[in-house]
Design a protein around this motif. Structure first.
Motif, PDB file in Angstrom:
ATOM      1  N   GLU A  77       0.847  -1.190   0.000  1.00  0.00           N
ATOM      2  CA  GLU A  77       0.000   0.000   0.000  1.00  0.00           C
ATOM      3  C   GLU A  77       0.877   1.233   0.000  1.00  0.00           C
ATOM      4  O   GLU A  77       1.738   1.411   0.854  1.00  0.00           O
ATOM      5  CB  GLU A  77      -0.921   0.020   1.221  1.00  0.00           C
ATOM      6  N   GLY A  78       0.666   2.108  -0.982  1.00  0.00           N
ATOM      7  CA  GLY A  78       1.459   3.325  -1.069  1.00  0.00           C
ATOM      8  C   GLY A  78       0.858   4.289  -2.072  1.00  0.00           C
ATOM      9  O   GLY A  78       0.063   3.899  -2.930  1.00  0.00           O
ATOM     10  N   PRO A  79       1.231   5.560  -2.016  1.00  0.00           N
ATOM     11  CA  PRO A  79       0.661   6.581  -2.898  1.00  0.00           C
ATOM     12  C   PRO A  79       1.169   6.453  -4.327  1.00  0.00           C
ATOM     13  O   PRO A  79       2.031   5.623  -4.637  1.00  0.00           O
ATOM     14  CB  PRO A  79       1.128   7.888  -2.249  1.00  0.00           C
ATOM     15  N   ASP A  80       0.627   7.299  -5.200  1.00  0.00           N
ATOM     16  CA  ASP A  80       1.060   7.338  -6.602  1.00  0.00           C
ATOM     17  C   ASP A  80       2.567   7.495  -6.693  1.00  0.00           C
ATOM     18  O   ASP A  80       3.168   8.305  -5.982  1.00  0.00           O
ATOM     19  CB  ASP A  80       0.435   8.551  -7.317  1.00  0.00           C
ATOM     20  N   GLY A  81       3.163   6.724  -7.601  1.00  0.00           N
ATOM     21  CA  GLY A  81       4.573   6.928  -7.916  1.00  0.00           C
ATOM     22  C   GLY A  81       5.540   6.514  -6.843  1.00  0.00           C
ATOM     23  O   GLY A  81       6.712   6.878  -6.889  1.00  0.00           O
ATOM     24  N   SER A  82       5.079   5.741  -5.845  1.00  0.00           N
ATOM     25  CA  SER A  82       5.969   5.367  -4.743  1.00  0.00           C
ATOM     26  C   SER A  82       6.855   4.179  -5.085  1.00  0.00           C
ATOM     27  O   SER A  82       7.700   3.791  -4.271  1.00  0.00           O
ATOM     28  CB  SER A  82       5.149   5.068  -3.481  1.00  0.00           C
ATOM     29  N   GLY A  83       6.669   3.590  -6.257  1.00  0.00           N
ATOM     30  CA  GLY A  83       7.554   2.507  -6.692  1.00  0.00           C
ATOM     31  C   GLY A  83       6.941   1.124  -6.646  1.00  0.00           C
ATOM     32  O   GLY A  83       7.649   0.130  -6.820  1.00  0.00           O
ATOM     33  N   LYS A  84       5.635   1.034  -6.452  1.00  0.00           N
ATOM     34  CA  LYS A  84       4.977  -0.278  -6.327  1.00  0.00           C
ATOM     35  C   LYS A  84       5.048  -1.064  -7.632  1.00  0.00           C
ATOM     36  O   LYS A  84       5.445  -2.236  -7.648  1.00  0.00           O
ATOM     37  CB  LYS A  84       3.518  -0.094  -5.903  1.00  0.00           C
ATOM     38  N   THR A  85       4.645  -0.420  -8.735  1.00  0.00           N
ATOM     39  CA  THR A  85       4.611  -1.120 -10.026  1.00  0.00           C
ATOM     40  C   THR A  85       5.991  -1.577 -10.448  1.00  0.00           C
ATOM     41  O   THR A  85       6.178  -2.723 -10.889  1.00  0.00           O
ATOM     42  CB  THR A  85       4.009  -0.186 -11.099  1.00  0.00           C
ATOM     43  N   VAL A 153       0.432 -11.833  -9.406  1.00  0.00           N
ATOM     44  CA  VAL A 153       0.839 -10.469  -9.095  1.00  0.00           C
ATOM     45  C   VAL A 153      -0.227  -9.531  -9.649  1.00  0.00           C
ATOM     46  O   VAL A 153      -0.387  -9.412 -10.871  1.00  0.00           O
ATOM     47  CB  VAL A 153       2.221 -10.145  -9.701  1.00  0.00           C
ATOM     48  N   PHE A 154      -0.977  -8.884  -8.740  1.00  0.00           N
ATOM     49  CA  PHE A 154      -2.060  -7.975  -9.130  1.00  0.00           C
ATOM     50  C   PHE A 154      -1.657  -6.542  -8.821  1.00  0.00           C
ATOM     51  O   PHE A 154      -1.478  -6.174  -7.660  1.00  0.00           O
ATOM     52  CB  PHE A 154      -3.352  -8.296  -8.368  1.00  0.00           C
ATOM     53  N   ASP A 155      -1.528  -5.735  -9.873  1.00  0.00           N
ATOM     54  CA  ASP A 155      -1.200  -4.311  -9.694  1.00  0.00           C
ATOM     55  C   ASP A 155      -2.475  -3.479  -9.828  1.00  0.00           C
ATOM     56  O   ASP A 155      -3.462  -3.905 -10.437  1.00  0.00           O
ATOM     57  CB  ASP A 155      -0.179  -3.892 -10.747  1.00  0.00           C
ATOM     58  N   ASP A 156      -2.444  -2.267  -9.236  1.00  0.00           N
ATOM     59  CA  ASP A 156      -3.540  -1.295  -9.380  1.00  0.00           C
ATOM     60  C   ASP A 156      -4.871  -1.791  -8.832  1.00  0.00           C
ATOM     61  O   ASP A 156      -5.922  -1.631  -9.455  1.00  0.00           O
ATOM     62  CB  ASP A 156      -3.722  -0.898 -10.848  1.00  0.00           C
ATOM     63  N   LEU A 157      -4.849  -2.394  -7.643  1.00  0.00           N
ATOM     64  CA  LEU A 157      -6.109  -2.829  -7.036  1.00  0.00           C
ATOM     65  C   LEU A 157      -7.050  -1.651  -6.822  1.00  0.00           C
ATOM     66  O   LEU A 157      -8.271  -1.796  -6.881  1.00  0.00           O
ATOM     67  CB  LEU A 157      -5.825  -3.525  -5.695  1.00  0.00           C
ATOM     68  N   ASP A 158      -6.494  -0.446  -6.598  1.00  0.00           N
ATOM     69  CA  ASP A 158      -7.329   0.732  -6.375  1.00  0.00           C
ATOM     70  C   ASP A 158      -8.124   1.113  -7.619  1.00  0.00           C
ATOM     71  O   ASP A 158      -9.132   1.809  -7.532  1.00  0.00           O
ATOM     72  CB  ASP A 158      -6.461   1.918  -5.939  1.00  0.00           C
ATOM     73  N   GLN A 159      -7.670   0.655  -8.812  1.00  0.00           N
ATOM     74  CA  GLN A 159      -8.396   0.952 -10.047  1.00  0.00           C
ATOM     75  C   GLN A 159      -9.470  -0.098 -10.352  1.00  0.00           C
ATOM     76  O   GLN A 159     -10.209   0.042 -11.327  1.00  0.00           O
ATOM     77  CB  GLN A 159      -7.424   1.037 -11.228  1.00  0.00           C
ATOM     78  N   TRP A 160      -9.563  -1.129  -9.547  1.00  0.00           N
ATOM     79  CA  TRP A 160     -10.553  -2.183  -9.754  1.00  0.00           C
ATOM     80  C   TRP A 160     -11.935  -1.641  -9.396  1.00  0.00           C
ATOM     81  O   TRP A 160     -12.178  -1.200  -8.287  1.00  0.00           O
ATOM     82  CB  TRP A 160     -10.210  -3.373  -8.874  1.00  0.00           C
ATOM     83  N   ARG A 161     -12.826  -1.634 -10.367  1.00  0.00           N
ATOM     84  CA  ARG A 161     -14.125  -0.991 -10.202  1.00  0.00           C
ATOM     85  C   ARG A 161     -15.189  -1.925  -9.626  1.00  0.00           C
ATOM     86  O   ARG A 161     -16.327  -1.505  -9.433  1.00  0.00           O
ATOM     87  CB  ARG A 161     -14.614  -0.440 -11.538  1.00  0.00           C
ATOM     88  N   PHE A 200      -0.402 -14.581  -3.549  1.00  0.00           N
ATOM     89  CA  PHE A 200      -0.796 -13.334  -4.215  1.00  0.00           C
ATOM     90  C   PHE A 200       0.057 -12.179  -3.716  1.00  0.00           C
ATOM     91  O   PHE A 200       0.331 -12.061  -2.522  1.00  0.00           O
ATOM     92  CB  PHE A 200      -2.279 -13.031  -3.959  1.00  0.00           C
ATOM     93  N   LEU A 201       0.457 -11.359  -4.668  1.00  0.00           N
ATOM     94  CA  LEU A 201       1.170 -10.123  -4.378  1.00  0.00           C
ATOM     95  C   LEU A 201       0.343  -9.000  -4.988  1.00  0.00           C
ATOM     96  O   LEU A 201       0.164  -8.939  -6.212  1.00  0.00           O
ATOM     97  CB  LEU A 201       2.576 -10.172  -4.986  1.00  0.00           C
ATOM     98  N   VAL A 202      -0.192  -8.112  -4.124  1.00  0.00           N
ATOM     99  CA  VAL A 202      -1.174  -7.121  -4.553  1.00  0.00           C
ATOM    100  C   VAL A 202      -0.652  -5.728  -4.227  1.00  0.00           C
ATOM    101  O   VAL A 202      -0.155  -5.485  -3.118  1.00  0.00           O
ATOM    102  CB  VAL A 202      -2.528  -7.354  -3.850  1.00  0.00           C
ATOM    103  N   ALA A 203      -0.786  -4.807  -5.200  1.00  0.00           N
ATOM    104  CA  ALA A 203      -0.367  -3.412  -4.980  1.00  0.00           C
ATOM    105  C   ALA A 203      -1.570  -2.492  -5.134  1.00  0.00           C
ATOM    106  O   ALA A 203      -2.404  -2.680  -6.018  1.00  0.00           O
ATOM    107  CB  ALA A 203       0.725  -3.016  -5.971  1.00  0.00           C
TER     108      ALA A 203
END
Length: 835
Positions: A77-85, A153-161, A200-203
């Motif tokens: 869990e981290g803000p935009d551009g913090s290096g998760k992706t 590996v699931f990226d951008d969980l916050d964009q999941w609608r 699972f690895l989720v960002a």
């Protein structure tokens, strides 16, 4: 699985770098100087300003450790551009190259934002083949038979609608062959009903109301100072001086230190700074100026005419508002059409992130989203909504909107943006300026410290000295106060103080950790303050030299460091600042000072430039040897100290002969709560009898005084040479006979004594006759403290009459004696009596 095919698929899937999107993860992964962001186990580990100690693990190592220990789900869990992706893709590439995570046979990477637009029903096998076309035929059934060896590996969980709440779904999928909507497949995987045993690895970004899967949580801290230094040294490898200039400017001048933790933001800032440095142009002074520069460049790159540029920014503003209000980080093509992008939709890749075949569109960062909203608001006055309505509608969702509106209202800051866009609406700008001025004045007159902080941040964004002076003029007279300032607060305060030029008070009471960087940013502001309050605070060792520097040559006349624990070396550094300052009052109550530092303090007191008049070192174990060192300073003609408070400093009779110097200028001395005993107190009495002794106020509460000491004090008061006007001898249980000599002194015509405190000395009704006679005979006593004795109702009438008859008496305190309500009416007859 063919790892080479997997590696090729990943490395070819990324586009080029963009000014807002930053370098592509692949570019970072293949670079020779990759710097991993830091992480912690949770948000509570983050320190003030978002900083953390150097022992924090890197994000890469923390993920590997969690997965190697058998954790089935790891959430970043981290803000935009913090290096998760980048971290996620780096791990997948490392797995494909055989460097890490080799306990997994299969690793699948999905960007959940790209899956939002998928319709219809799919089986898990079909979904994996569709998004991982490099898979070998027949490999999916193999992995389905061994889920323990699979990592998703699931990226951008916050964009999941879609909802991940099991209660909101008809049922969770459990059969890999079952065809179902993608939303149910993802929910089934994350909740463990589908392909049970997989990892699972989720960002995700922090998202309100999001149902996170259970598992280990890693808070992504991004870059802290050491990582920023290394990153910028790499970026400006050909010019180390430019690297230092860029880092310092980004961290402090922009005034928003906390977003500098974002690796993407660091790349964007470095890119803009480098181009400006190469052109010999001035670096931006505010966050607004930075984003003005960015947006102007992006618009100019499209080579659109002014009308289309304005329409494009207006559409971006509508999209930004929609994302904020509906808490959606991405928008569909249909939604984009409703915002008015029209023929310019093909150009939005310059401003936005475009994902999937749908596709879906999202802003690269929250600050850029809000900057577009602010720009579009000031660009077009056709909407009826005013600034207050705009801010209220987005309250709690926007962090930078008022910041950008404030900066854009200043002509010098918005000028580069008006080249491609044309002039912002003059009416809108004027309306905002009027609102900002009036609301700032009202806010700074209020008592809400958080609102004060925010307003100072906004004033920094204006870079308008005359406006700051006008708005914050009242604060200069009353002072500014709040504890626990962030570095952003310190930068803003420093700017406001520099504009005003002088401040009455800086109150930092109970600041839990004033760091070196905070103190460095705040030092110029502290030098402009008449009073500084740091009581009950914690100062890092690196902060003390900056405080000392602010005192040296500054305007500060009063400094309160009570209950601040300073080591010997830090205290020596502080004393260096005391040698050449205007400080007149220094409070060091309960600072754990010992005899070792008294020499440094004495040296500061005898500096020719020292102005110190009052010093409070109560409740410090300096002992007799420390006091003797201070006394040597008191004997110097260069020492100007007049008031010294030494309560409970572990003093005894052994050091009392040191107040005896003819050159001592002390007018006030507090030695309460020290075991002086009869011997030590008698030495003091001898000093009081010395002609020219300057002491006017002496406090000897609870000093184990005896009747002979009271007799000597009385003799000194009656001698005609004593200047003593205030005497505190409470909590010395000598009884009526012991105190009696003081009544004799009060009655004597030579006595100039005005204030006497005999609290808890064991007085009874037997003293009333002598006391009343003294009050009638004497003409100087104004205040008499009789609390916590054994006086009864029988004494009250006589004491009341004596107080009434005395022309000098102003207050007699009878609280906490054995007095009943029966005589309250009698005491009420005299306004001088407190009970």
């Amino acid at each position: 699985m063919d790892k080479d095919s997997m590696l090729t698929h990943i490395l070819q899937s990324e586009g080029p770098a963009s000014l807002l999107g930053g370098q592509s993860p692949v570019t970072v992964i293949n670079g020779s100087q990759h710097i991993s962001p830091l992480t912690s186990g949770g948000p509570e580990a983050r320190g003030p300003d978002g900083e953390a100690d150097s022992g924090r693990p890197s994000l890469d190592s923390a993920i590997r450790t969690a997965l190697s220990e058998g954790t089935k789900t790891v959430v970043l869990e981290g803000p935009d551009g913090s290096g998760k992706t980048t971290a996620l893709q780096r791990l997948v590439v490392g797995w494909a190259r055989g460097r890490n995570l080799q306990n997994f046979s299969f690793v699948f990477h999905f960007g959940l934002g790209r899956l939002n637009s998928l319709g219809g029903a799919l089986s898990l096998e079909a979904l994996m083949l569709r998004h991982h076309g490099h898979l070998l035929p027949g490999s999916v059934p193999q992995l389905l038979q061994d889920p323990e060896g699979v990592l998703f590996v699931f990226d951008d969980l916050d964009q999941w609608r879609h909802s991940l709440d099991p209660s909101a779904l008809p049922h969770l999928c459990s059969d890999p062959g079952e065809e179902a909507p993608v939303s149910r497949l993802v929910a089934g995987l994350l909740h463990g009903s589908l392909l049970r045993g997989a990892s699972f690895l989720v960002a995700t970004r922090p998202a309100e109301g999001q149902k996170f899967p259970s598992g280990a949580r890693l808070q992504v801290l991004g870059f802290l100072k050491p990582q920023r230094e290394a990153y910028m040294e790499g970026f400006f490898s050909a010019d180390p001086a430019a690297a230092t200039t860029a880092r310092r400017h980004m961290e402090s001048t922009l005034g928003f230190y906390d977003i500098c933790t974002s690796p993407r933001f660091c790349w964007t800032v470095c890119s803009v700074y480098k181009s400006l440095m190469d052109a010999g142009a001035k670096l931006p002074e505010t966050l607004t100026q930075l984003y003005v520069e960015i947006l102007a460049r992006l618009i100019q790159s499209l080579q659109l005419n002014e009308a289309r540029s304005r329409a494009l920014v207006s559409a971006l503003g509508k999209m930004a508002s929609h994302c904020l209000l509906h808490q959606h980080s991405s928008c569909t093509k249909e939604e984009m059409d409703s915002f008015g992008f029209g023929q310019d939709l093909a150009s939005v890749g310059v401003f936005l992130r475009v994902d999937g075949d749908g596709p879906v569109f999202s802003f690269h960062s929250q600050p850029m989203l809000e900057f577009n909203l602010a720009t579009s608001f000031l660009l077009d006055a056709s909407a009826a909504e005013g600034v207050e309505e705009l801010l209220e509608r987005h309250r709690g969702r926007a962090d930078f909107l008022d910041v950008f509106l404030t900066g854009l209202s200043e002509p010098a800051q918005r000028r580069p943006l008006e080249a491609p866009l044309g002039e912002l609406d003059p009416g809108r700008v004027a309306d905002f300026a009027r609102w900002f001025r009036s609301s700032s004045e009202a806010t700074l007159k209020g008592r809400h410290k958080d609102q004060h902080r925010r307003r100072f941040h906004l004033l920094l964004q204006t870079q308008n000295e005359s406006l700051v002076k006008e708005v914050a003029a009242a604060s200069a007279q009353t002072g500014i106060g709040y504890g626990d300032p962030t570095l952003r607060d310190c930068v803003a305060l420093n700017y406001v103080f520099s504009c005003i030029g002088e401040m009455e008070l800086l109150n930092l009471y109970r600041t839990r950790d004033l760091t070196e960087e905070q103190a460095k940013a705040l030092a110029p502001a502290m030098s402009l303050c008449r009073k500084i309050n740091l009581s009950d605070s914690s100062l890092s060792p690196g902060a003390v030299p900056h405080l000392a520097s602010a005192l040296s040559g500054g305007l500060t006349e009063e400094l309160d460091l009570s209950h601040v624990r300073l080591g010997e070396e830090e205290f020596r550094r502080l004393c260096e600042g005391l040698r050449n300052c205007k400080l007149r009052v220094l409070k060091l109550l309960a600072c754990e000072l010992t005899e070792a530092v008294c020499g440094d303090l004495a040296s500061a007191l005898t500096s020719g430039a020292a102005q110190l008049r009052e010093m409070d070192v109560r409740f410090n174990p300096i002992g007799d040897r420390g006091f003797v060192k201070l006394c040597k300073a008191l004997q110097s003609p260069l020492c100007r100290l007049q008031e010294l408070k030494l309560q409970k400093c572990e003093l005894t009779a052994a050091s009392m002969e040191a107040l005896m110097s003819d050159r001592c200028l002390l007018t006030e001395l507090d030695l309460s709560l020290n075991n002086l005993g009869q011997e030590g107190a008698l030495l003091l009495c001898h000093a009081l009898r010395r002609p020219g002794c300057p002491i006017e106020k002496l406090s000897l509460s609870r000093c184990e005084l005896t009747p002979p000491v009271f007799r000597e004090l009385s003799s000194a008061l009656r001698g005609g040479t004593s200047r003593l006007k205030s005497l505190v001898v409470g909590l010395n249980a000598v009884g009526d006979e012991g105190v009696k000599p003081l009544w004799e002194a009060v009655a004597h015509p030579n006595c100039v004594h005005e204030d006497l405190d005999v609290e808890m000395t064991g007085l009874t009704d037997e003293c009333a006759r002598d006391l009343c006679a003294a009050l009638r005979a004497g003409g100087a006593l104004r205040s008499l403290e009789l609390r916590n004795n054994s006086l009864t109702d029988a004494s009250v009438p006589a004491l009341v009459r004596a107080a009434q008859d005395s022309d000098s008496m102003q207050e007699m305190n009878l609280q906490y004696n054995d007095i009943s309500e029966d005589v309250f009416d009698v005491m009420d007859e005299c306004g001088k009596i407190r009970y």
